[in-house]
Scaffold this motif. Structure first.
Motif, mmCIF file in Angstrom:
data_model
loop_
_atom_site.group_PDB
_atom_site.id
_atom_site.type_symbol
_atom_site.label_atom_id
_atom_site.label_comp_id
_atom_site.label_asym_id
_atom_site.label_seq_id
_atom_site.Cartn_x
_atom_site.Cartn_y
_atom_site.Cartn_z
ATOM 1 N N ILE A 66 1.009 -1.156 0.164
ATOM 2 C CA ILE A 66 -0.424 -0.236 0.063
ATOM 3 C C ILE A 66 0.658 1.096 0.210
ATOM 4 O O ILE A 66 0.419 1.876 -0.447
ATOM 5 N N SER A 67 1.977 1.326 1.017
ATOM 6 C CA SER A 67 3.149 2.719 1.098
ATOM 7 C C SER A 67 3.361 2.698 -0.543
ATOM 8 O O SER A 67 3.353 3.409 -0.687
ATOM 9 N N ARG A 68 3.545 1.687 -0.839
ATOM 10 C CA ARG A 68 4.579 1.658 -2.514
ATOM 11 C C ARG A 68 3.589 2.111 -3.999
ATOM 12 O O ARG A 68 3.660 3.235 -4.194
ATOM 13 N N GLU A 98 3.116 5.481 -2.746
ATOM 14 C CA GLU A 98 4.214 6.257 -3.336
ATOM 15 C C GLU A 98 4.838 6.337 -4.632
ATOM 16 O O GLU A 98 5.186 7.680 -5.200
ATOM 17 N N GLU A 99 4.160 5.247 -5.430
ATOM 18 C CA GLU A 99 3.511 5.252 -7.139
ATOM 19 C C GLU A 99 2.582 6.806 -7.562
ATOM 20 O O GLU A 99 2.868 7.685 -8.327
ATOM 21 N N ALA A 156 1.467 11.412 -9.799
ATOM 22 C CA ALA A 156 0.440 13.321 -9.056
ATOM 23 C C ALA A 156 2.000 14.144 -9.568
ATOM 24 O O ALA A 156 1.429 14.910 -10.406
ATOM 25 N N SER A 157 2.607 13.320 -8.732
ATOM 26 C CA SER A 157 3.623 14.983 -8.739
ATOM 27 C C SER A 157 5.092 14.802 -10.451
ATOM 28 O O SER A 157 4.552 16.566 -10.755
ATOM 29 N N ILE A 158 4.770 13.770 -11.460
ATOM 30 C CA ILE A 158 4.821 14.192 -12.776
ATOM 31 C C ILE A 158 3.497 14.380 -13.578
ATOM 32 O O ILE A 158 3.811 15.920 -13.940
ATOM 33 N N LEU A 159 2.442 14.866 -13.689
ATOM 34 C CA LEU A 159 1.464 14.756 -13.708
ATOM 35 C C LEU A 159 1.532 16.167 -13.760
ATOM 36 O O LEU A 159 0.682 17.679 -14.393
ATOM 37 N N GLN A 160 1.678 17.643 -12.004
ATOM 38 C CA GLN A 160 1.490 18.084 -12.161
ATOM 39 C C GLN A 160 2.448 18.705 -12.556
ATOM 40 O O GLN A 160 2.284 20.138 -13.335
ATOM 41 N N ASN A 161 4.135 18.671 -12.955
ATOM 42 C CA ASN A 161 5.144 19.256 -13.689
ATOM 43 C C ASN A 161 4.590 19.344 -15.032
ATOM 44 O O ASN A 161 5.002 20.346 -15.585
#
Length: 670
Positions: free
Chosen positions: A636-638, A641-642, A647-652
């Protein structure tokens, strides 16, 4: 001890110096838990003072008042004070010549006192008066705390022994009783032997010097051995039951601890799952906020697109105006060509140049329009791609949330299933253990009851045989006594007759000697009388010989009866040996039962070890489940993190797109 001495000096108007000296010596001695006034002649005033002080004497465990020459009233005052005492464990009153009043005071003490364990009454006269001794025996029967009683040399007869036997039937605490050097006799010994059938606590009974037959003494010793064996067996069974109960309680405590630890771990796992759910909900809310921001960015992009469309409409309007201007200029040129043909020829070159410029401007504007249209198409494509990505992200979020919820539900269901299984297994193991313990206890109780019944039967048979033997011995003794009495009577009668006849002959001889001088003329008559006397003497001798022969015949009868008695005794001995063999067989059976009990205890140990191994297996399964939960939490944590990376890639990407769109608008404005 000093305080006790001072209190004694205050209570007595004329305290005894010997008592004060003894109390002072005891106060200087290291052992202060003993009041020793032995061999001190205590007055009535001293006895009254001690009787008032003893109820509050909390530091005395032993009181020694032997050989003090106590009076009846002094003993009454002393024992009245000891009735409410709760610390004295041992009381010594030997050699005080206690009688009726002392026996009654001792009975009252035994009724009321609950702390005295040892009572020494050696060299008294308690058995002289039957009423006082019966009162003492009633107090002994009502007492359930005394363990040792010394009644040596108390002139107790068979009536007193009967009273003691009645008291021992009701007493359940006395373990040692010393009755040596009294006058109990055969009847008293039988009464004490009969009371031992109901008394099972007495371990030691001394009856030496009481004219008690040896068979009764042996029966009493056997009863004492039986009581000691019974006490040892009871103590062993109590110890074993206490050990088993302690082991059962320890197992219960361990199970409860393990169950509580498991519940704590489950609660912690639930808390961790709830915390992870809260964290995932927070992250989902953050992602929702990011999506809302992206929606706002898309709205701003749509507004910018509308602005660009408006700019395109303005540029088309400008192109349309330019076309109208071209048609107007063509008309003007045609009119001017008609009017100013000459000027047109002159200005032809200038018009051609202007037309070239206008054509270049038109081509440039057309190229700009095409470029803007391409950019709009690209923006529309990017918007579609971003919408597809957002839709996929939403689907991924919904799928991940659904998977998380399903996994959480599955984990909770598994935990509940494991809880139910563990509880069911614990309940099954507990019920099995309780059933086994109940079965074992029932088996033990049944075996104990059967053993007790067998022992009681054997005791009853043994007692009956002993009674028969004692009856046979008593009958033999009575017959022997009757025979001896008859023989003694015959001998006495013969002696009396011989003495009477000898006396008669002596009188005759004396008369003859006295009348010899006077009756010389009657000498012939005297000679005849002497002859008659000789004949009578011969007859008497013959009669004496007949009596002797009768005595010899009686002796032969006695010898034959003794031989018969010996044969009967041998038969009884053989029967007793057979009974002893049966008892030994019963003892071997008891040893077999003890071995069975040991085997059952070993089975209990094996079952407890198996139970512990099962608990260890359950703990291993619980640790496996915990590791699986940790693996699931790591997955679940992995995944989280994915998702965060996505989300960070999409935000970038969105930020890059926004920056690119802002640069495009700036270039268009320029």
């Amino acid at each position: 001890m000093e305080e006790f001495r001072r209190a004694y000096a205050k209570l007595c108007a004329a305290p005894q110096e010997a008592v004060l000296r003894r109390l002072r010596e005891r106060g200087e001695a290291p052992g202060r838990a003993r009041l020793d006034l032995a061999e001190q002649s205590l007055s009535l005033e001293t006895c009254g003072a001690l009787g008032r002080l003893l109820p509050g004497a909390a530091h005395f465990a032993e009181v020694a008042l032997g050989d003090c020459g106590l009076s009846e009233d002094g003993v009454k005052l002393l024992l009245h004070g000891l009735c409410s005492n709760s610390t004295v464990k041992s009381l010594d009153l030997k050699g005080n010549n206690l009688r009726t009043t002392g026996a009654e005071a001792l009975g009252k003490l035994l009724r009321q006192n609950k702390s005295i364990r040892s009572l020494i009454l050696e060299w008294n006269s308690l058995g002289v008066w039957e009423e006082g001794f019966s009162f003492f025996c009633q107090g002994l029967g009502a007492n359930n705390f005394l363990q040792r009683l010394d009644l040596r040399n108390n002139q107790i007869n068979h009536h007193g022994a009967g009273e003691l036997a009645m008291a021992l039937k009701r007493n359940a605490s006395l373990q040692e009783l010393d009755l040596r050097w009294n006058n109990i006799g055969l009847l008293g010994g039988r009464a004490l032997l009969n009371c031992l059938q109901s008394n099972k606590t007495l371990k030691k009974l001394e009856l030496a010097g009481n004219n008690v037959p040896s068979d009764i003494l042996k029966a009493v010793e056997q009863a004492m051995d039986h009581n000691r064996d019974r006490q040892t067996i009871l103590s062993e069974t109590q110890n074993r039951t206490s050990v088993l109960s302690k082991e059962i309680l320890n197992l219960k405590d361990e199970k409860t601890k393990q169950f509580l630890d498991l519940m704590d771990t489950i609660d912690k796992q639930r808390e961790e799952i709830a915390r992870s759910g809260r964290i995932s909900a927070g992250r989902v809310s953050q992602l929702q906020e990011a999506l809302n921001e992206q929606h706002s960015i898309m709205n701003s992009l749509k507004a910018k697109l509308q602005m660009t469309e408006a700019a395109l409409a303005l540029s088309e309007q400008k192109v349309h105006n330019l076309g109208e201007l071209l048609s107007a200029t063509k008309q003007e040129q045609a009119s001017m060509a008609e009017r100013h043909f000459a000027e047109l020829q002159q200005q032809k070159q200038e018009g051609a140049d202007r037309e070239g410029k206008l054509f270049r401007d038109l081509s440039a504007s057309n190229e700009k329009n095409l470029f803007l249209r391409n950019q709009v198409d690209e923006l529309e494509k990017k918007c579609k791609v971003q919408q597809d990505q957002i839709f996929q992200l939403k689907q991924d979020l919904t799928n991940t949330t659904a998977e998380l919820k399903l996994r959480a539900v599955q984990a909770e269901e598994r935990l509940e299933m494991e809880k139910r299984r563990f509880k069911q297994s614990l309940e099954d193991m507990e019920s099995l253990r309780l059933k086994e313990v109940d079965h074992l206890t029932q088996h033990m109780e049944a075996s104990e009851r059967s053993m007790q019944d067998r022992v009681q039967r054997l005791e009853a048979i043994r007692i009956a045989l002993e009674e028969e033997l004692s009856q046979v011995k008593a009958a033999a003794l009575t017959e022997r006594g009757h025979a001896e009495e008859e023989l003694i009577k015959v001998r006495n009668q013969a002696r009396l007759e011989e003495q009477q006849r000898v006396e008669h002959l002596e009188e005759k001889l004396r008369l003859m000697t006295e009348a010899r001088d006077e009756a010389q003329n009657c000498c012939l008559k005297q000679k005849q009388m002497v002859g008659e006397a000789q004949v009578k003497a011969n007859q008497l001798n013959l009669h004496a010989d007949g009596l002797r022969r009768r005595i010899e015949e009686l002796q032969q009868d006695l010898n034959s009866k003794e031989q018969e008695k010996v044969t009967e005794v041998n038969k009884v001995k053989v029967e007793l040996q057979e009974q002893i063999g049966h008892l030994q067989a019963e003892r071997t059976a008891q040893e077999g039962l003890r071995e069975k009990i040991a085997a059952l205890e070993r089975q209990l140990k094996v079952l407890s070890s198996n139970h512990r191994e099962a608990l260890l297996d359950k703990e291993g399964e619980i640790s496996m489940l915990m590791e699986k939960l940790r693996m699931k939490e790591a997955d679940i944590s992995r995944m989280k993190e994915e998702e965060a990376q996505r989300a960070s890639i999409l935000q970038n990407a969105i930020m890059a797109y926004v920056q690119g769109s802002s640069l495009g608008t700036h270039s268009l404005r320029k």
